[in-house]
Design an enzyme around this catalytic site. Structure first.
Site, PDB file in Angstrom:
ATOM      1  N   GLY A  17      34.393  31.243  44.351  1.00  7.39           N
ATOM      2  CA  GLY A  17      34.402  29.788  44.508  1.00  7.39           C
ATOM      3  C   GLY A  17      35.007  28.993  43.358  1.00  7.39           C
ATOM      4  N   ASN A  19      38.134  28.087  43.056  1.00  4.87           N
ATOM      5  CA  ASN A  19      39.030  27.062  43.615  1.00  4.87           C
ATOM      6  C   ASN A  19      38.231  25.896  44.193  1.00  4.87           C
ATOM      7  OD1 ASN A  19      42.107  27.682  43.660  1.00  4.87           O
ATOM      8  ND2 ASN A  19      41.118  29.661  43.951  1.00  4.87           N
ATOM      9  N   MET A  96      37.105  35.110  53.427  1.00  5.88           N
ATOM     10  CA  MET A  96      37.605  36.468  53.687  1.00  5.88           C
ATOM     11  C   MET A  96      37.595  36.841  55.176  1.00  5.88           C
ATOM     12  SD  MET A  96      38.620  37.239  50.774  1.00  5.88           S
ATOM     13  CE  MET A  96      39.044  38.959  50.944  1.00  5.88           C
ATOM     14  N   ASN A 113      45.564  27.299  53.216  1.00  9.19           N
ATOM     15  CA  ASN A 113      45.014  28.434  52.467  1.00  9.19           C
ATOM     16  C   ASN A 113      45.759  28.556  51.142  1.00  9.19           C
ATOM     17  OD1 ASN A 113      43.506  30.868  52.042  1.00  9.19           O
ATOM     18  ND2 ASN A 113      45.311  32.050  52.620  1.00  9.19           N
ATOM     19  N   HIS A 115      46.939  31.557  48.479  1.00 10.06           N
ATOM     20  CA  HIS A 115      47.102  33.014  48.414  1.00 10.06           C
ATOM     21  C   HIS A 115      47.641  33.378  47.021  1.00 10.06           C
ATOM     22  CE1 HIS A 115      47.765  37.056  49.893  1.00 10.06           C
ATOM     23  NE2 HIS A 115      48.895  37.041  49.206  1.00 10.06           N
TER      24      HIS A 115
HETATM   25  C1  GRF Z   1      41.940  33.217  45.115  1.00  7.07           C
HETATM   26  O1  GRF Z   1      42.700  34.069  44.309  1.00  7.07           O
HETATM   27  C2  GRF Z   1      42.702  32.823  46.339  1.00  7.07           C
HETATM   28  O2  GRF Z   1      44.064  32.796  46.136  1.00  7.07           O
HETATM   29  C3  GRF Z   1      42.368  33.916  47.317  1.00  7.07           C
HETATM   30  O3  GRF Z   1      41.041  34.233  47.051  1.00  7.07           O
HETATM   31  C4  GRF Z   1      40.735  33.945  45.700  1.00  7.07           C
HETATM   32  C5  GRF Z   1      39.512  33.105  45.709  1.00  7.07           C
HETATM   33  O4  GRF Z   1      38.997  32.907  44.413  1.00  7.07           O
HETATM   34  N1  GRF Z   1      42.602  33.488  48.669  1.00  7.07           N
HETATM   35  P1  GRF Z   1      37.824  31.868  44.218  1.00  7.07           P
HETATM   36  O5  GRF Z   1      36.715  32.274  45.190  1.00  7.07           O
HETATM   37  O6  GRF Z   1      38.358  30.514  44.506  1.00  7.07           O
HETATM   38  O7  GRF Z   1      37.375  32.036  42.796  1.00  7.07           O
END
Ligand code: GRF
Length: 218
Positions: A17, A19, A96, A113, A115
Site C-alpha cells: 500500500g 502507492n 493482485m 493501474n 505497473h
Molecule cells: C507496485 O510496484 C505497483 O507497480 C504494482 O504493485 C506494487 C504495489 O506496491 N502494481 P504498493 O502496494 O503500492 O506498495
C-alpha cells in the site's frame, strides 16, 4: 461560490500500500487536486495497506474472494459498493487480481493501474525481478488504462530508470517505486481533470508533456 467538481476515487489494494499512502498524502497536501479517496477496497484483510491508511481516516472495505461462490459474485458485490458511493475512477495500486471483462466494461476508461516496468516490457506479477534477472539496462514504471488483457491497456505515462552496474534487486525496487510515486499522482491528476482522451486505442494527452497541477499549468 463556485463548487468544485471533486472526483471520487476507489483505490484497490492487496498488499503493502505504499502507492495508496502516497496518493492519500498528496491529496492531503493539496498536491493532487480535484479528487478524494472515497473508498479503499482490499481483497486481503491482512494487507499492510489497511494499516498505512489509518492516519488518513479513509473508508475501507475488505472483500475476500473466498467468501463468494464465484468471481462474478465477488465483483458484483464490489461494483455494488462502487455504485453506492458514486465512484468516478478505480485506481489499482498493487491489487493482485485480474478484473473480469464485465467489470472493465462497467468502468471503461475509468480504471487505471500502475505497473513496475516499461510496458510492454516485463508484464506480469514480478516485473522488477524479471527486469533485474534479464539484466535489462533500463526499466521503469507505467501508468495505463486497464483493459480486458493483463497489463495491455493504453499507456498514460511512463518513466524510465537506469539499471546501474552493481545494482541490487533491492536498490532497483527502490528506484522503480520512487518513480511510481511521481507518475501515479500526475497521471491521476490528468485523469480527474479530464485531460486524457483515448483515440484508436492510444492515449491523447490534452496537456501534452506540460507540468500540470489540478486545473493549473505550473
Ligand atoms: C507496485 O510496484 C505497483 O507497480 C504494482 O504493485 C506494487 C504495489 O506496491 N502494481 P504498493 O502496494 O503500492 O506498495
Amino acid at each position: 461560490m463556485e463548487r468544485k467538481n471533486i472526483k471520487k476515487l476507489a483505490v484497490f489494494v492487496s498488499g503493502s500500500g505504499t502507492n495508496l499512502e502516497n496518493l492519500a498524502d498528496r491529496i492531503q497536501k493539496g498536491e493532487l487536486r480535484n479528487c478524494k479517496i472515497e473508498l479503499v477496497v482490499s481483497d486481503n484483510p491482512r494487507a499492510l495497506a489497511l494499516k498505512r491508511i489509518q492516519r488518513f481516516n479513509l473508508e475501507s472495505k475488505v472483500f475476500e474472494r473466498k467468501s463468494f461462490n464465484s468471481k462474478a459474485e465477488f465483483e458484483a458485490v464490489i461494483v455494488g459498493s462502487l455504485k453506492e458511493k458514486r465512484i468516478d475512477y478505480v485506481v489499482l495500486a498493487g491489487f493482485m487480481r485480474i478484473l473480469s471483462p464485465d467489470f472493465i466494461k462497467a468502468y471503461r476508461w475509468r480504471v487505471v493501474n500502475i505497473h513496475p516496468a516499461l510496458l510492454p516490457e516485463f508484464p506480469g506479477a514480478h516485473a522488477i525481478q524479471d527486469a533485474w534477472s534479464a539484466q535489462a539496462k533500463e526499466t521503469g514504471a507505467t501508468v495505463h488504462f486497464v483493459d480486458e488483457g493483463v497489463d495491455t491497456g493504453a499507456v498514460i505515462l511512463q518513466k524510465k530508470v537506469m539499471v546501474d552496474t552493481g545494482e541490487t534487486l533491492e536498490s532497483l525496487e527502490r528506484k522503480v517505486h520512487t518513480v511510481e510515486y511521481e507518475i501515479y499522482p500526475q497521471a491521476i491528476q490528468w485523469l480527474v481533470d479530464e485531460k486524457l482522451k483515448v483515440v484508436n486505442g492510444k492515449v491523447v494527452n490534452l496537456c501534452a508533456e506540460e507540468k500540470y497541477k489540478g486545473g493549473k499549468k505550473v
